[in-house]
Motif scaffolding. Structure first.
Motif, mmCIF file in Angstrom:
data_model
loop_
_atom_site.group_PDB
_atom_site.id
_atom_site.type_symbol
_atom_site.label_atom_id
_atom_site.label_comp_id
_atom_site.label_asym_id
_atom_site.label_seq_id
_atom_site.Cartn_x
_atom_site.Cartn_y
_atom_site.Cartn_z
ATOM 1 N N GLU A 1 44.703 -54.532 3.268
ATOM 2 C CA GLU A 1 44.951 -53.021 3.582
ATOM 3 C C GLU A 1 44.936 -52.600 4.724
ATOM 4 N N ARG A 2 45.941 -51.916 5.250
ATOM 5 C CA ARG A 2 45.756 -51.269 6.709
ATOM 6 C C ARG A 2 45.147 -49.934 6.919
ATOM 7 N N PHE A 3 44.516 -49.891 7.882
ATOM 8 C CA PHE A 3 44.048 -48.531 8.263
ATOM 9 C C PHE A 3 45.322 -47.404 8.267
ATOM 10 N N TRP B 1 41.713 -51.075 21.949
ATOM 11 C CA TRP B 1 41.862 -52.733 21.548
ATOM 12 C C TRP B 1 41.183 -52.979 20.204
ATOM 13 N N GLN B 2 39.961 -52.244 20.006
ATOM 14 C CA GLN B 2 39.504 -52.524 18.545
ATOM 15 C C GLN B 2 40.335 -52.302 17.524
ATOM 16 N N PHE B 3 40.742 -50.871 17.606
ATOM 17 C CA PHE B 3 41.680 -50.446 16.717
ATOM 18 C C PHE B 3 42.919 -51.431 16.420
ATOM 19 N N SER B 4 43.353 -51.933 17.533
ATOM 20 C CA SER B 4 44.735 -52.880 17.599
ATOM 21 C C SER B 4 44.285 -54.069 16.740
ATOM 22 N N LYS B 5 43.330 -54.624 17.152
ATOM 23 C CA LYS B 5 42.687 -55.826 16.623
ATOM 24 C C LYS B 5 42.785 -55.832 15.183
ATOM 25 N N ALA B 6 41.986 -54.776 14.733
ATOM 26 C CA ALA B 6 42.075 -54.496 13.182
ATOM 27 C C ALA B 6 43.212 -54.199 12.481
ATOM 28 N N LEU B 7 44.213 -53.684 13.071
ATOM 29 C CA LEU B 7 45.355 -53.224 12.511
ATOM 30 C C LEU B 7 46.121 -54.971 12.674
ATOM 31 N N TYR B 8 46.133 -55.613 13.588
ATOM 32 C CA TYR B 8 46.661 -57.051 13.738
ATOM 33 C C TYR B 8 46.044 -58.024 12.503
ATOM 34 N N GLU B 9 44.817 -57.895 12.617
ATOM 35 C CA GLU B 9 44.080 -58.753 11.265
ATOM 36 C C GLU B 9 44.369 -58.381 9.941
ATOM 37 N N SER B 10 44.786 -57.091 9.954
ATOM 38 C CA SER B 10 45.164 -56.740 8.594
ATOM 39 C C SER B 10 46.567 -57.154 8.074
ATOM 40 N N ASP B 11 47.610 -57.241 9.189
ATOM 41 C CA ASP B 11 48.807 -57.573 9.088
ATOM 42 C C ASP B 11 48.717 -59.153 8.797
ATOM 43 N N LEU B 12 47.965 -59.644 9.626
ATOM 44 C CA LEU B 12 47.943 -61.336 9.447
ATOM 45 C C LEU B 12 47.167 -61.554 8.215
ATOM 46 N N GLN B 13 45.984 -60.937 7.843
ATOM 47 C CA GLN B 13 45.663 -61.566 6.366
ATOM 48 C C GLN B 13 46.156 -60.904 5.191
ATOM 49 N N ALA C 1 36.233 -56.315 2.561
ATOM 50 C CA ALA C 1 35.642 -55.377 1.906
ATOM 51 C C ALA C 1 36.388 -54.117 1.511
ATOM 52 N N LEU C 2 36.934 -53.537 2.478
ATOM 53 C CA LEU C 2 37.794 -52.336 2.423
ATOM 54 C C LEU C 2 39.079 -52.742 1.492
ATOM 55 N N ASP C 3 39.540 -53.760 1.471
ATOM 56 C CA ASP C 3 40.876 -54.220 0.816
ATOM 57 C C ASP C 3 40.420 -54.355 -0.589
ATOM 58 N N TYR C 4 39.176 -54.776 -0.896
ATOM 59 C CA TYR C 4 38.793 -55.103 -2.317
ATOM 60 C C TYR C 4 38.428 -53.548 -2.848
ATOM 61 N N LEU C 5 37.765 -52.401 -2.229
ATOM 62 C CA LEU C 5 37.829 -51.224 -2.706
ATOM 63 C C LEU C 5 39.103 -50.543 -3.021
ATOM 64 N N VAL C 6 40.149 -50.821 -2.350
ATOM 65 C CA VAL C 6 41.370 -50.432 -2.751
ATOM 66 C C VAL C 6 42.085 -51.153 -3.807
ATOM 67 N N GLU C 7 41.887 -52.476 -3.923
ATOM 68 C CA GLU C 7 42.345 -53.297 -4.969
ATOM 69 C C GLU C 7 41.522 -52.811 -6.362
ATOM 70 N N THR C 8 40.452 -52.431 -6.357
ATOM 71 C CA THR C 8 39.811 -52.186 -7.743
ATOM 72 C C THR C 8 39.849 -50.619 -7.837
ATOM 73 N N GLY C 9 40.614 -49.755 -7.179
ATOM 74 C CA GLY C 9 40.961 -48.501 -7.286
ATOM 75 C C GLY C 9 39.753 -47.535 -6.910
ATOM 76 N N LYS C 10 38.710 -48.024 -6.273
ATOM 77 C CA LYS C 10 37.797 -47.030 -5.918
ATOM 78 C C LYS C 10 38.207 -46.343 -4.647
ATOM 79 N N VAL C 11 38.890 -46.707 -3.757
ATOM 80 C CA VAL C 11 39.550 -46.097 -2.772
ATOM 81 C C VAL C 11 40.969 -46.028 -2.602
ATOM 82 N N ARG C 12 41.668 -45.084 -2.104
ATOM 83 C CA ARG C 12 43.245 -44.999 -2.135
ATOM 84 C C ARG C 12 43.757 -45.316 -0.796
#
Length: 328
Positions: free
Chosen positions: A178-180, A163-175, A142-153
């Motif tokens: 957009e990265r935090f 561990w939660q933050f690391s998981k989010a960064l890993y998933e962003s890289d894997l998929q 959802a966050l990636d969509y907002l960036v792609e559509t120009g509503k979020v930079r």
């Protein structure tokens, strides 16, 4: 008058002022809020005139009222010169999908925040907390969509386990999402638990750090005395602030006061200067309620601390992290 300084937010090219203006005070409903729109707008205008270009709010602050006040403050200004940050996660209604980090809630609340802020885009859109009930992949999509559509930079996060933050960064890289680019942790001289949690991740991954509560709810301003019951300030209304009244923390405040007296500055300025000396920190989020406090905070940019003084400030306590300590 102190000249504002600027820095890049983490490894991004985004330039932000070295102090970010926190906008949680702008609204009504709690005694510690300003409860005065005209005074809030005046303080916002003064901050912008002092060179603060970075404003941080959230949809849940006074249920959107803070965002509306920020929107009025930036109306008519050059939007390109401003970095506006807001957040999503908290409860915005007592109905299904009224909170959390589902795709529906994120997209609905992004549109609502844009309306309240009166802007076409959000510079930094942050998840306010981790959502145990929504897959992180759904949130990132959802966050990636907002960036792609120009509503979020840019996107950011706040207050979670490493561990939660690391998981989010890993998933962003894997998929390929957009990265935090930014983390907003509680961090100050008496709340240093994030040194044992998320800050090492930020340092190794080039993540910007914008600490909240840099003055520990007023505890680090020297306004409270060890042997006196608090009669004003957040400690009279906020258990989290009063819980800081420990022997270790009073020892820290003792060093803050001593160094402030030696330098002819205020305890608040020494406390903010300590954060500004931390290489991992980009822009502490200050929350002044008066123009005098704003000017005092900004003047902390002129306070230099030696290695010996930094050691004096840090020596009374050792950082420890747990979910309980972090309030998660």
């Amino acid at each position: 008058m102190t000249e504002m300084e600027y820095t890049k937010l983490g490894d991004t090219g985004l330039e932000v002022s070295r102090l970010c203006l926190g906008c949680m005070n702008f609204g009504s409903g709690q005694p510690w809020m300003m409860n005065d729109e005209e005074a809030s707008l005046e303080l916002l205008d003064d901050a912008l005139e002092m060179g603060v270009n970075f404003l941080d709010t959230a949809n849940v602050y006074s249920r959107g009222e803070s965002e509306e006040i920020v929107g009025k403050a930036i109306e008519g200004r050059n939007r390109d010169e401003l970095v506006i940050a807001t957040k999503v996660y908290g409860k915005m209604g007592g109905y299904p999908n009224g909170q959390g980090l589902s795709r529906k809630h994120i997209l609905d609340q992004a549109e609502a925040s844009l309306d309240r802020l009166g802007t076409d885009y959000i510079d930094l859109y942050q998840i306010h907390r981790w959502d145990d009930e929504t897959p992180i992949e759904e949130t990132l999509s959802a966050l990636d969509y907002l960036v792609e559509t120009g509503k979020v930079r840019y996107i950011g996060a706040s207050s979670m386990a490493a561990w939660q933050f690391s998981k989010a960064l890993y998933e962003s890289d894997l998929q390929g999402y957009e990265r935090f680019t930014c983390m907003q942790p509680e961090y100050n001289l008496v709340d240093r638990h994030e040194e044992e949690n998320v800050l090492p991740v930020c340092e190794s991954e080039g993540i910007g750090v914008i600490p909240w509560s840099p003055l520990a709810g007023g505890f680090l301003t020297g306004k409270y005395d060890r042997d006196e019951e608090p009669t004003e300030g957040r400690a009279t209304e906020d258990d989290h602030t009063e819980a800081r009244f420990t022997d270790e923390n009073w020892a820290v405040v003792g060093e803050v006061r001593a160094i402030a007296e030696e330098k002819g500055v205020t305890p608040a300025q020494v406390s903010l200067a300590w954060l500004l000396h931390k290489p991992v920190v980009d822009s502490p989020i200050i929350g002044p309620r008066t123009i005098d406090h704003l000017e005092e905070n900004v003047a902390s940019l002129d306070v230099a601390l030696s290695d010996e003084e930094l050691e004096r400030l840090e020596s009374p306590k050792s950082p420890v992290w747990s979910r309980e300590i972090a309030g998660l």
